[in-house]
Design an enzyme around this catalytic site. Structure first.
Site, PDB file in Angstrom:
ATOM      1  N   LYS A 297      -2.616  18.635 -11.345  1.00  0.00           N
ATOM      2  CA  LYS A 297      -2.093  19.071 -10.039  1.00  0.00           C
ATOM      3  C   LYS A 297      -3.020  20.080  -9.369  1.00  0.00           C
ATOM      4  O   LYS A 297      -3.048  20.196  -8.167  1.00  0.00           O
ATOM      5  CB  LYS A 297      -0.740  19.768 -10.232  1.00  0.00           C
ATOM      6  CG  LYS A 297       0.411  18.873 -10.593  1.00  0.00           C
ATOM      7  CD  LYS A 297       1.716  19.648 -10.370  1.00  0.00           C
ATOM      8  CE  LYS A 297       2.793  19.207 -11.340  1.00  0.00           C
ATOM      9  NZ  LYS A 297       3.159  20.229 -12.323  1.00  0.00           N
TER      10      LYS A 297
ATOM     11  N   LYS B  97      -8.648  15.849 -17.529  1.00  0.00           N
ATOM     12  CA  LYS B  97      -7.276  15.356 -17.329  1.00  0.00           C
ATOM     13  C   LYS B  97      -6.937  15.324 -15.834  1.00  0.00           C
ATOM     14  O   LYS B  97      -7.359  16.208 -15.091  1.00  0.00           O
ATOM     15  CB  LYS B  97      -6.357  16.348 -18.057  1.00  0.00           C
ATOM     16  CG  LYS B  97      -4.914  16.030 -18.091  1.00  0.00           C
ATOM     17  CD  LYS B  97      -4.137  17.213 -18.664  1.00  0.00           C
ATOM     18  CE  LYS B  97      -4.007  18.331 -17.654  1.00  0.00           C
ATOM     19  NZ  LYS B  97      -2.941  19.297 -17.880  1.00  0.00           N
TER      20      LYS B  97
ATOM     21  N   LYS C 262      -5.917  28.317 -17.657  1.00  0.00           N
ATOM     22  CA  LYS C 262      -5.328  28.791 -16.399  1.00  0.00           C
ATOM     23  C   LYS C 262      -5.735  30.229 -16.122  1.00  0.00           C
ATOM     24  O   LYS C 262      -5.903  30.617 -14.972  1.00  0.00           O
ATOM     25  CB  LYS C 262      -3.802  28.666 -16.445  1.00  0.00           C
ATOM     26  CG  LYS C 262      -3.343  27.234 -16.347  1.00  0.00           C
ATOM     27  CD  LYS C 262      -1.861  27.146 -16.098  1.00  0.00           C
ATOM     28  CE  LYS C 262      -1.401  25.702 -16.052  1.00  0.00           C
ATOM     29  NZ  LYS C 262       0.034  25.560 -15.985  1.00  0.00           N
TER      30      LYS C 262
END
Ligand code: TYM
Length: 331
Positions: A195, A192, A111
């Site tokens: 979102k 994966k 992130k």
């Protein structure tokens, strides 16, 4: 009765990966445990959020919890920032968390690269440990990507207990079996389903329209074969089969025997019908819940009151053990 705790960040659209890996397990677990489900808005702001959209997202996630089958008569639903004990305990846990352990967190690295680093993002797993430990949680039903964070929560509980005396229960991860704990992107099965994926074709959101769902499944990556066979070797096909089995509520083996020999396009049509039918019933409930905001507010009020009352018990023990504030009377 066991206590289970879990949460979702209101940071994007809930997708079928969240549903299969986490929420669908919660629905089963609420029958047999004291279930606490949080909307972790403090976690969401570790990456930039637009304030108005964030507020809207919080209610959207709360309504989706109910729409997928979380029953407020059985489970408690609340918003993380409405119970300040989370932040308080996170601060205490910070003081026993080794810097190096947070530096090794893969989600922080990923992130940070994507959104830019900040201290909140670095500290994210400590807040998550506080979420879990505050409620003396036995089990935490999550997808595979949260495993490392849960190891930290256990380590911190152990460390605190051995230094200050027994206060926290050691939580166990509850990670769903065989592939369902890690649903992959439809457009890139090596990644994966997420979102924050920039490619809209990779993710089926719980609130997608029928047309979007059908298009995404039609365009989903497959492999060089043409029919479903028992040795479904490729990641792409095994991901689609895992989704099919999860939505059918059956084992992968049963789905395979049912589908063996079907062409990929036949299989994709069946999968699309299945996903559309399940999501349209969730969406219908979601729309009803959103049309009655007062009832949703009552659910969140009850959840907040329950959470505050329960976490206070742990927080008192923590303050006492560490020696913070003034002595607690009759203690
Ligand atoms: P979040 O919001 O990213 O995801 C919510 C849940 O969905 C699971 N999940 C998946 N499962 C299968 N396949 C996927 N592709 C997939 N993507 C996501 C996640 O593992 C998660 O269970 N840090 C947490 C939120 C959190 C939390 C907590 C969870 C904060 N505090 C305390 C449990 C307990 C997160 O970011 O989840």
């Amino acid at each position: 009765m066991k206590t289970i705790f879990s949460g979702v960040q209101p940071s994007g659209n809930l997708h079928i990966g969240n549903y299969i890996g986490a929420l669908s397990q919660w629905v089963k677990l609420q029958e047999e445990s004291e279930a606490i489900f949080c909307i972790v808005d403090l976690h969401a702001i570790t990456v930039p959020q637009e304030p108005k959209a964030l507020r809207e997202k919080i209610l959207e996630i709360a309504a989706l919890y109910l729409a997928v089958g979380i029953d407020p008569a059985k489970a408690h639903i609340f918003i993380q920032s409405e119970n300040s004990d989370h932040v308080k305990l996170a601060w205490v846990l910070n003081t026993i968390t080794p810097f190096g352990q947070l530096e090794r967190m893969t989600q922080f690295k990923e992130k940070g690269e994507k959104h830019g680093e900040n201290v909140g993002l670095f500290d994210y797993p400590v807040l998550m440990a506080a979420d879990i430990l505050l409620y003396q949680t036995d089990e935490v039903p999550v997808g595979e990507d949260q495993k490392q964070h849960l190891e930290l929560a256990r380590d911190l509980a152990q460390k605190f207990n051995s230094r200050f005396g027994q206060v926290f229960k050691l939580p166990n991860p509850l990670i769903s079996p065989s592939g369902t704990a890690r649903i992959m992107s439809l457009s890139d099965p090596t990644k994966k389903m997420s979102k924050s994926d920039n490619d809209p074709l990779g993710t089926i959101n719980l609130l997608d329209s029928e047309e979007q769902i059908r298009e995404k499944i039609k365009k989903a990556v497959t492999d060089s074969a043409t029919h479903i066979s028992k040795d479904h070797g490729s990641e792409a096909i095994s991901n689609l089969l895992t989704i099919y089995a999860a939505f059918k509520n059956q084992s992968l083996e049963s789905s395979l025997s049912e589908l063996e020999g079907k062409s990929y396009s036949e299989f994709k049509n069946l999968l699309a019908d299945l996903v559309v039918s399940k999501l349209s019933s969730i969406q219908q409930k979601y729309n009803e819940i959103r049309a009655d905001e007062n009832s949703l507010m009552l659910v969140l009020n009850d959840g907040r009151d329950f959470a505050i009352e329960k976490s206070q018990e742990t927080m008192k023990k923590v303050l006492d053990a560490v020696g913070l504030g003034r002595p607690i009377p009759n203690h």
